[in-house]
Design a protein around this motif. Structure first.
Motif, PDB file in Angstrom:
ATOM      1  N   ASN A  19       0.809  -1.213   0.000  1.00  0.00           N
ATOM      2  CA  ASN A  19       0.000   0.000   0.000  1.00  0.00           C
ATOM      3  C   ASN A  19       0.845   1.267   0.000  1.00  0.00           C
ATOM      4  OD1 ASN A  19      -2.457  -1.276  -0.052  1.00  0.00           O
ATOM      5  ND2 ASN A  19      -2.559  -1.473   2.167  1.00  0.00           N
ATOM      6  N   CYS A  20       2.168   1.112  -0.002  1.00  0.00           N
ATOM      7  CA  CYS A  20       3.043   2.275  -0.022  1.00  0.00           C
ATOM      8  C   CYS A  20       2.839   3.033  -1.320  1.00  0.00           C
ATOM      9  CB  CYS A  20       4.508   1.841   0.045  1.00  0.00           C
ATOM     10  SG  CYS A  20       5.217   2.073   1.654  1.00  0.00           S
ATOM     11  N   LYS A  21       2.703   4.304  -1.194  1.00  0.00           N
ATOM     12  CA  LYS A  21       2.543   5.153  -2.358  1.00  0.00           C
ATOM     13  C   LYS A  21       3.857   5.888  -2.585  1.00  0.00           C
ATOM     14  CE  LYS A  21      -0.053   9.001  -4.174  1.00  0.00           C
ATOM     15  NZ  LYS A  21      -0.994  10.055  -3.894  1.00  0.00           N
ATOM     16  N   ASN A  22       4.281   5.913  -3.824  1.00  0.00           N
ATOM     17  CA  ASN A  22       5.497   6.636  -4.159  1.00  0.00           C
ATOM     18  C   ASN A  22       5.182   8.129  -4.132  1.00  0.00           C
ATOM     19  OD1 ASN A  22       7.834   7.648  -5.138  1.00  0.00           O
ATOM     20  ND2 ASN A  22       7.793   6.551  -7.088  1.00  0.00           N
ATOM     21  N   ASP A  23       5.752   8.842  -3.159  1.00  0.00           N
ATOM     22  CA  ASP A  23       5.480  10.271  -3.015  1.00  0.00           C
ATOM     23  C   ASP A  23       6.237  11.103  -4.044  1.00  0.00           C
ATOM     24  OD1 ASP A  23       3.707   9.909  -0.984  1.00  0.00           O
ATOM     25  OD2 ASP A  23       5.198  10.142   0.597  1.00  0.00           O
ATOM     26  N   ASP A  24       7.185  10.481  -4.729  1.00  0.00           N
ATOM     27  CA  ASP A  24       7.953  11.207  -5.727  1.00  0.00           C
ATOM     28  C   ASP A  24       7.282  11.058  -7.091  1.00  0.00           C
ATOM     29  OD1 ASP A  24       9.859  12.653  -7.008  1.00  0.00           O
ATOM     30  OD2 ASP A  24      11.373  11.078  -6.991  1.00  0.00           O
ATOM     31  N   ASP A  25       6.277  11.898  -7.346  1.00  0.00           N
ATOM     32  CA  ASP A  25       5.546  11.860  -8.602  1.00  0.00           C
ATOM     33  C   ASP A  25       6.130  12.835  -9.624  1.00  0.00           C
ATOM     34  OD1 ASP A  25       3.806   9.951  -7.645  1.00  0.00           O
ATOM     35  OD2 ASP A  25       2.358  11.426  -6.924  1.00  0.00           O
ATOM     36  N   THR A  26       7.365  13.303  -9.403  1.00  0.00           N
ATOM     37  CA  THR A  26       7.999  14.232 -10.318  1.00  0.00           C
ATOM     38  C   THR A  26       8.290  13.524 -11.631  1.00  0.00           C
ATOM     39  OG1 THR A  26       9.052  15.348  -8.452  1.00  0.00           O
ATOM     40  CG2 THR A  26       9.957  15.789 -10.631  1.00  0.00           C
ATOM     41  N   PRO A  27       7.806  14.076 -12.743  1.00  0.00           N
ATOM     42  CA  PRO A  27       8.086  13.459 -14.039  1.00  0.00           C
ATOM     43  C   PRO A  27       9.582  13.463 -14.331  1.00  0.00           C
ATOM     44  CG  PRO A  27       6.443  15.222 -14.241  1.00  0.00           C
ATOM     45  CD  PRO A  27       6.990  15.262 -12.857  1.00  0.00           C
ATOM     46  N   THR A  28      10.048  12.465 -15.052  1.00  0.00           N
ATOM     47  CA  THR A  28      11.467  12.393 -15.389  1.00  0.00           C
ATOM     48  C   THR A  28      11.780  13.116 -16.693  1.00  0.00           C
ATOM     49  OG1 THR A  28      11.095  10.262 -16.448  1.00  0.00           O
ATOM     50  CG2 THR A  28      11.830  10.231 -14.147  1.00  0.00           C
ATOM     51  N   ASN A  29      10.793  13.252 -17.581  1.00  0.00           N
ATOM     52  CA  ASN A  29      10.996  13.975 -18.824  1.00  0.00           C
ATOM     53  C   ASN A  29      10.966  15.473 -18.520  1.00  0.00           C
ATOM     54  OD1 ASN A  29      10.955  15.112 -21.366  1.00  0.00           O
ATOM     55  ND2 ASN A  29       9.294  13.830 -22.132  1.00  0.00           N
ATOM     56  N   PRO A  30      12.023  16.226 -18.865  1.00  0.00           N
ATOM     57  CA  PRO A  30      12.061  17.652 -18.517  1.00  0.00           C
ATOM     58  C   PRO A  30      10.863  18.454 -19.040  1.00  0.00           C
ATOM     59  CG  PRO A  30      14.220  16.942 -19.252  1.00  0.00           C
ATOM     60  CD  PRO A  30      13.273  15.795 -19.500  1.00  0.00           C
ATOM     61  N   ILE A  31      10.385  18.171 -20.229  1.00  0.00           N
ATOM     62  CA  ILE A  31       9.248  18.930 -20.781  1.00  0.00           C
ATOM     63  C   ILE A  31       7.998  18.712 -19.940  1.00  0.00           C
ATOM     64  CG2 ILE A  31       8.314  17.285 -22.462  1.00  0.00           C
ATOM     65  CD1 ILE A  31       9.023  20.748 -23.585  1.00  0.00           C
ATOM     66  N   ASP A  32       7.882  17.537 -19.306  1.00  0.00           N
ATOM     67  CA  ASP A  32       6.729  17.247 -18.450  1.00  0.00           C
ATOM     68  C   ASP A  32       6.813  17.963 -17.103  1.00  0.00           C
ATOM     69  OD1 ASP A  32       5.656  15.618 -20.415  1.00  0.00           O
ATOM     70  OD2 ASP A  32       6.618  13.815 -19.624  1.00  0.00           O
ATOM     71  N   GLN A  33       7.963  18.562 -16.784  1.00  0.00           N
ATOM     72  CA  GLN A  33       8.128  19.289 -15.533  1.00  0.00           C
ATOM     73  C   GLN A  33       7.713  20.755 -15.662  1.00  0.00           C
ATOM     74  OE1 GLN A  33      12.022  18.590 -13.772  1.00  0.00           O
ATOM     75  NE2 GLN A  33      12.074  16.553 -14.706  1.00  0.00           N
ATOM     76  N   LEU A  34       7.346  21.164 -16.879  1.00  0.00           N
ATOM     77  CA  LEU A  34       6.880  22.524 -17.101  1.00  0.00           C
ATOM     78  C   LEU A  34       5.425  22.649 -16.671  1.00  0.00           C
ATOM     79  CD1 LEU A  34       8.499  23.181 -20.587  1.00  0.00           C
ATOM     80  CD2 LEU A  34       9.367  23.817 -18.331  1.00  0.00           C
ATOM     81  N   PRO A  35       4.921  23.867 -16.513  1.00  0.00           N
ATOM     82  CA  PRO A  35       3.508  24.031 -16.127  1.00  0.00           C
ATOM     83  C   PRO A  35       2.595  23.339 -17.148  1.00  0.00           C
ATOM     84  CG  PRO A  35       4.656  26.124 -16.012  1.00  0.00           C
ATOM     85  CD  PRO A  35       5.597  25.152 -16.650  1.00  0.00           C
TER      86      PRO A  35
END
Length: 165
Positions: A19-35
């Motif tokens: 049931n552990c949820k990965n709290d690191d939902d940061t995208p790895t693709n740089p373009i996906d890290q934009l607004p």
């Protein structure tokens, strides 16, 4: 009884792990890290600086002005000007100042105190394409990219493939 307690402990541990949820939902693709995509005036601006994501969501740091027959906009060191007439879905290619109706420049503070100024004339390729121009509600959206170079600093490739401004 010891077996039952061991079984319960193992069951609880298994439930906790599954049931552990990965709290690191940061995208790895740089373009996906934009607004996220927007055409509704969300006051966001983002681009990749040599592949590194730059995201500005504080409207105090974003400039978008329509006056004197042109749109001037930018944030985070990017500054773009496009003069009338302009329409949506038409690429406006950047040229040096005085050589066209669109231009871009960039300012970047490198590690330490060095500041690099890339002026309009330093931008040797690129374009901006508007996907929305709403002069009534003051909303512009589109994509842009350009490359710029100056003698004292590295070549910079600015990319924004999403409608973010």
């Amino acid at each position: 009884m010891k077996t039952l307690i061991t079984l319960i402990v193992y069951s609880l541990m298994l439930m906790a792990v599954t049931n552990c949820k990965n709290d690191d939902d940061t995208p790895t693709n740089p373009i996906d890290q934009l607004p996220p995509l927007t055409q509704t005036g969300e006051n966001t601006f983002g681009y990749l600086d040599n592949g590194n994501p730059i995201s500005i969501t504080n409207s105090r740091q974003i400039t978008a002005i329509y006056q004197g027959g042109g749109i001037q906009f930018g944030a985070g060191g990017v500054y773009i000007v496009v003069l009338d007439p302009f329409t949506i879905n038409t690429p406006y290619y950047f040229k040096g100042i005085g050589e066209g109706i669109s231009r871009a420049k960039f300012t970047k503070q490198n590690q330490g105190t060095e500041i690099c100024y890339y002026e309009y004339i330093d931008t040797y390729e690129g374009y901006v394409t508007f996907s929305k121009i709403d002069k009534t509600n003051y909303i512009i959206s589109g994509t842009f990219e350009f490359s710029t170079d100056t003698d004292s600093c590295e070549i910079v490739n600015i990319t924004c493939k999403l409608p973010l401004f």
